[in-house]
Design a protein around this motif. Structure first.
Motif, PDB file in Angstrom:
ATOM      1  N   GLU A 118       0.972  -1.192  -0.024  1.00 10.99           N
ATOM      2  CA  GLU A 118      -0.028  -0.048  -0.119  1.00 10.99           C
ATOM      3  C   GLU A 118       0.789   1.258  -0.023  1.00 10.99           C
ATOM      4  N   PRO A 119       0.584   2.099  -0.978  1.00 11.53           N
ATOM      5  CA  PRO A 119       1.564   3.515  -0.768  1.00 11.53           C
ATOM      6  C   PRO A 119       1.411   4.206   0.337  1.00 11.53           C
ATOM      7  N   GLU A 120       2.705   4.468   1.018  1.00  6.37           N
ATOM      8  CA  GLU A 120       2.806   5.298   2.341  1.00  6.37           C
ATOM      9  C   GLU A 120       2.165   6.518   2.306  1.00  6.37           C
ATOM     10  N   ALA A 121       1.996   7.030   0.935  1.00  8.54           N
ATOM     11  CA  ALA A 121       1.107   8.334   1.038  1.00  8.54           C
ATOM     12  C   ALA A 121       0.628   8.575  -0.244  1.00  8.54           C
ATOM     13  N   ASN A 122      -0.767   9.029  -0.198  1.00  6.45           N
ATOM     14  CA  ASN A 122      -1.410   9.381  -1.392  1.00  6.45           C
ATOM     15  C   ASN A 122      -1.114  11.020  -1.881  1.00  6.45           C
ATOM     16  N   GLY A 123      -1.069  11.367  -2.842  1.00  8.00           N
ATOM     17  CA  GLY A 123      -0.810  12.808  -3.423  1.00  8.00           C
ATOM     18  C   GLY A 123       0.599  13.119  -3.813  1.00  8.00           C
ATOM     19  N   ILE A 124       1.024  14.302  -3.772  1.00  5.94           N
ATOM     20  CA  ILE A 124       2.173  14.721  -4.289  1.00  5.94           C
ATOM     21  C   ILE A 124       3.369  14.398  -3.514  1.00  5.94           C
ATOM     22  N   GLU A 125       4.505  13.711  -4.356  1.00  7.42           N
ATOM     23  CA  GLU A 125       5.720  13.164  -3.451  1.00  7.42           C
ATOM     24  C   GLU A 125       6.887  13.843  -4.416  1.00  7.42           C
ATOM     25  N   GLU A 126       7.932  14.482  -3.674  1.00  4.68           N
ATOM     26  CA  GLU A 126       8.839  15.213  -4.410  1.00  4.68           C
ATOM     27  C   GLU A 126      10.116  14.293  -4.122  1.00  4.68           C
ATOM     28  N   ASP A 127      11.120  14.255  -5.279  1.00  7.39           N
ATOM     29  CA  ASP A 127      12.440  13.585  -5.182  1.00  7.39           C
ATOM     30  C   ASP A 127      12.284  12.354  -5.190  1.00  7.39           C
ATOM     31  N   VAL A 128      11.716  11.591  -5.790  1.00  6.04           N
ATOM     32  CA  VAL A 128      11.455   9.985  -5.588  1.00  6.04           C
ATOM     33  C   VAL A 128      12.292   9.302  -6.325  1.00  6.04           C
ATOM     34  N   HIS A 129      13.295   8.340  -5.840  1.00  6.63           N
ATOM     35  CA  HIS A 129      14.070   7.514  -6.339  1.00  6.63           C
ATOM     36  C   HIS A 129      13.379   6.259  -6.678  1.00  6.63           C
ATOM     37  N   VAL A 130      13.685   5.522  -7.937  1.00 10.76           N
ATOM     38  CA  VAL A 130      13.108   4.295  -8.226  1.00 10.76           C
ATOM     39  C   VAL A 130      14.254   3.090  -8.553  1.00 10.76           C
ATOM     40  N   CYS A 131      14.337   2.104  -7.794  1.00 17.83           N
ATOM     41  CA  CYS A 131      15.123   0.868  -8.217  1.00 17.83           C
ATOM     42  C   CYS A 131      14.294  -0.075  -8.767  1.00 17.83           C
ATOM     43  N   ASP A 132      14.913  -0.710  -9.517  1.00 22.18           N
ATOM     44  CA  ASP A 132      14.029  -1.850 -10.370  1.00 22.18           C
ATOM     45  C   ASP A 132      14.777  -3.210 -10.695  1.00 22.18           C
ATOM     46  N   PHE A 133      14.211  -4.432 -10.178  1.00 22.15           N
ATOM     47  CA  PHE A 133      15.128  -5.503 -10.579  1.00 22.15           C
ATOM     48  C   PHE A 133      15.198  -5.786 -12.066  1.00 22.15           C
ATOM     49  N   ALA A 134      16.334  -6.126 -12.638  1.00 21.23           N
ATOM     50  CA  ALA A 134      16.226  -6.274 -13.975  1.00 21.23           C
ATOM     51  C   ALA A 134      15.936  -7.836 -14.449  1.00 21.23           C
ATOM     52  N   GLY A 135      14.892  -8.150 -15.398  1.00 21.24           N
ATOM     53  CA  GLY A 135      14.361  -9.383 -15.633  1.00 21.24           C
ATOM     54  C   GLY A 135      14.226 -10.130 -14.076  1.00 21.24           C
ATOM     55  N   THR A 157      21.055 -15.259  -1.096  1.00 20.04           N
ATOM     56  CA  THR A 157      20.892 -16.332  -2.107  1.00 20.04           C
ATOM     57  C   THR A 157      21.848 -17.650  -1.509  1.00 20.04           C
ATOM     58  N   ASN A 158      22.861 -17.175  -0.935  1.00 19.69           N
ATOM     59  CA  ASN A 158      23.980 -18.194  -0.468  1.00 19.69           C
ATOM     60  C   ASN A 158      23.357 -18.836   0.766  1.00 19.69           C
ATOM     61  N   GLU A 159      22.827 -17.905   1.648  1.00 23.97           N
ATOM     62  CA  GLU A 159      22.228 -18.720   2.809  1.00 23.97           C
ATOM     63  C   GLU A 159      21.099 -19.513   2.471  1.00 23.97           C
ATOM     64  N   ARG A 160      20.513 -19.702   1.231  1.00 22.39           N
ATOM     65  CA  ARG A 160      19.508 -20.544   1.098  1.00 22.39           C
ATOM     66  C   ARG A 160      19.935 -21.730   0.144  1.00 22.39           C
ATOM     67  N   GLY A 161      21.230 -21.723   0.007  1.00 29.22           N
ATOM     68  CA  GLY A 161      21.781 -22.731  -0.552  1.00 29.22           C
ATOM     69  C   GLY A 161      21.957 -22.680  -2.263  1.00 29.22           C
ATOM     70  N   ALA A 162      21.432 -21.349  -2.656  1.00 29.49           N
ATOM     71  CA  ALA A 162      21.526 -21.112  -4.309  1.00 29.49           C
ATOM     72  C   ALA A 162      23.051 -21.082  -4.697  1.00 29.49           C
ATOM     73  N   LYS A 163      23.107 -22.063  -5.863  1.00 28.04           N
ATOM     74  CA  LYS A 163      24.336 -22.121  -6.223  1.00 28.04           C
ATOM     75  C   LYS A 163      24.835 -20.925  -7.160  1.00 28.04           C
ATOM     76  N   TYR A 164      24.000 -20.353  -8.000  1.00 28.44           N
ATOM     77  CA  TYR A 164      23.868 -19.324  -8.854  1.00 28.44           C
ATOM     78  C   TYR A 164      23.278 -18.080  -8.450  1.00 28.44           C
ATOM     79  N   ASN A 165      23.949 -16.875  -8.330  1.00 35.63           N
ATOM     80  CA  ASN A 165      23.378 -15.819  -7.974  1.00 35.63           C
ATOM     81  C   ASN A 165      23.463 -14.644  -9.420  1.00 35.63           C
ATOM     82  N   CYS A 166      22.024 -14.476  -9.746  1.00 34.86           N
ATOM     83  CA  CYS A 166      22.052 -13.747 -11.083  1.00 34.86           C
ATOM     84  C   CYS A 166      21.204 -12.542 -10.623  1.00 34.86           C
ATOM     85  N   VAL A 167      20.718 -12.134  -9.300  1.00 36.77           N
ATOM     86  CA  VAL A 167      19.726 -11.057  -9.157  1.00 36.77           C
ATOM     87  C   VAL A 167      20.519  -9.818  -9.267  1.00 36.77           C
TER      88      VAL A 167
END
Length: 458
Positions: A130-147, A331-341
């Protein structure tokens, strides 16, 4: 349609509408295509002109869109025929995997029966906070997982033959007076990974058929990208490399969609649910890590987080820390051999108007490292302006409001009241073009045959 900038472009896929949206002349005027028999009887010359014009239009549309060439490249990549079945993502994924399976001597299961579909159809999907606030927000950075989903499959080696069921609950059946085993302390079997949240066990020693197919396409993309860069722009060689690159991208991006379909022969509920829940696990970790730094997380949606309260440099460092330290450790803690994140600092909004989940409009400050200009259009997601199933008048009103609130930053409520009053007067007192308010939808069967008791507005 997915690349359309507004709902107007999504309203119709008729030949005339598509042609005009591309700046072409359109179909022969004054001819009703539903009355070609009458034309045949009364004016064969006009009917010939009408048919010839349609043929020329189709050629012009193809020259502008290169749609058929792209389909041809995608079908060649996935060993399918470029016919009405071959253009379906499910057929393309099937073509690729059957080819890979044949090389390994694998035989895939038949599609699920109707009873099995009912048992398997429901599983937990993506996370949307749920959005933390509705309405106008200033200076918002967006990070995005590739694929995100393809990389989740690659990281945990998720595949039909590597998924081994779920880890038994160590507390199941234990008397209440015995101590509980804390969450996250389950024993990971040797040579396996355990998917977070679902507790699905996945073999790690042999690469699965699904990751192999994804790796094959990702490797091909690198080859085609280098080829594209090596040829002069606009040459046939550069265009062919670009088509092949786009075909690989389309396959990779559509891969999970087919994996998550209960109708697919490659569907396994544990596989599909683990793919989405790894994503939930990752995005929640990013959100919590941002909050621990004292930043405000405005919104989180499937594979992206919207954060304010930090500088560009601080957010860049945060993304780098996630990639270099946080994800490898998780990922290592979960035993995953390949980390592509991989997380990317995708963009920054100088102004964001948040309406609700998956519904917002924002003005760019920068996008993928490139600074926005005065001509940069706002990003609009989920709002009626981007939809093709509403009234054109409503889209026009919303576009005007978006321009005022997002692009121009107007905060005077009276200015918006004046806009609404102007539209109200137009609707109630002035002549209207039917195209401004008519909602049309094609029905494929008689109304009485539709199961839903609530008919759509159309």
């Amino acid at each position: 349609r997915a690349a359309s900038k507004s709902g107007d472009e999504k309203q119709s896929l008729k030949l005339d509408s598509v042609a005009k949206s591309l700046g072409l002349k359109g179909k022969t005027e004054g001819v009703d295509g539903s009355k070609t028999w009458e034309l045949w009887c009364e004016n064969k010359a006009l009917l010939l002109e009408y048919n010839e014009n349609d043929t020329v239009l189709e050629q012009q549309i193809e020259r502008k869109t290169k749609y058929l060439e792209q389909i041809q490249a995608l079908c060649a990549l996935t060993f399918t025929f470029p016919d009405s079945r071959g253009i379906k993502p499910s057929r393309q994924v099937e073509g690729m995997l059957l080819k890979f399976g044949a090389k390994r001597g694998m035989r895939f299961p038949n599609r699920l029966s109707d009873e099995e579909k009912d048992e398997n159809k429901s599983y937990d999907g993506a996370y949307r906070m749920e959005p933390e606030a509705n309405g106008i927000e200033e200076d918002v950075h967006v990070c995005d997982f590739a694929g995100m989903y393809p990389r989740n499959i690659l990281s945990f080696n998720l595949s039909i033959e590597t998924v081994k069921g779920r880890l038994p609950d160590p507390n199941n059946g234990r008397p209440l007076y015995l101590p509980r085993i804390p969450e996250g302390e389950e024993k990971i079997p040797e040579g396996h990974a355990v998917c977070p949240l679902t507790k699905v066990v996945v073999a790690q020693e042999t690469r699965g058929i699904l990751p192999l197919a994804l790796e094959h396409c990702l490797a091909l993309r690198e080859v085609y990208s280098k080829q594209k860069a090596s040829f002069a722009p606009g040459t046939p060689e550069a265009e062919e490399a670009e088509r092949n690159d786009a075909a690989c991208k389309a396959f990779v991006n559509g891969f999970y969609g087919v994996m998550g379909l209960v109708h697919s022969r490659f569907y396994v509920r544990d596989l599909a649910e683990s793919t989405t829940q790894i994503g939930v696990w990752l995005i929640k970790a990013v959100i919590e890590s941002a909050k621990e730094r004292g930043w405000k997380v405005v919104y989180g949606d499937t594979d992206s987080a919207f954060v304010s309260g930090c500088t560009n440099e601080e957010f860049s460092e945060f993304v780098k820390w996630c990639n270099d330290e946080l994800f490898p450790r998780m990922t290592n803690e979960r035993g995953a051999k390949y980390n592509c994140v991989k997380l990317a600092y995708e963009k920054k909004f100088s102004r964001l108007v948040m309406v609700s989940k998956s519904r917002y409009a924002g003005k760019y400050e920068h996008y993928k490292g490139k600074k926005a200009t005065s001509e940069s259009e706002a990003e609009v997601r989920g709002l009626e302006f981007r939809r093709g199933d509403g009234a054109r008048l409503g889209r026009q009103l919303q576009k005007e409001v978006i321009d005022m609130a997002v692009q121009r930053g107007i905060t005077d409520i009276q200015a918006y009241e004046e806009v609404v009053e102007r539209y109200k007067t137009h609707v109630l007192d002035e002549p209207l073009d039917p195209k401004d308010f008519v909602l049309s939808k094609r029905l494929d069967k008689a109304i009485s045959e539709y199961k839903s008791k609530t008919l759509p507005a159309h």
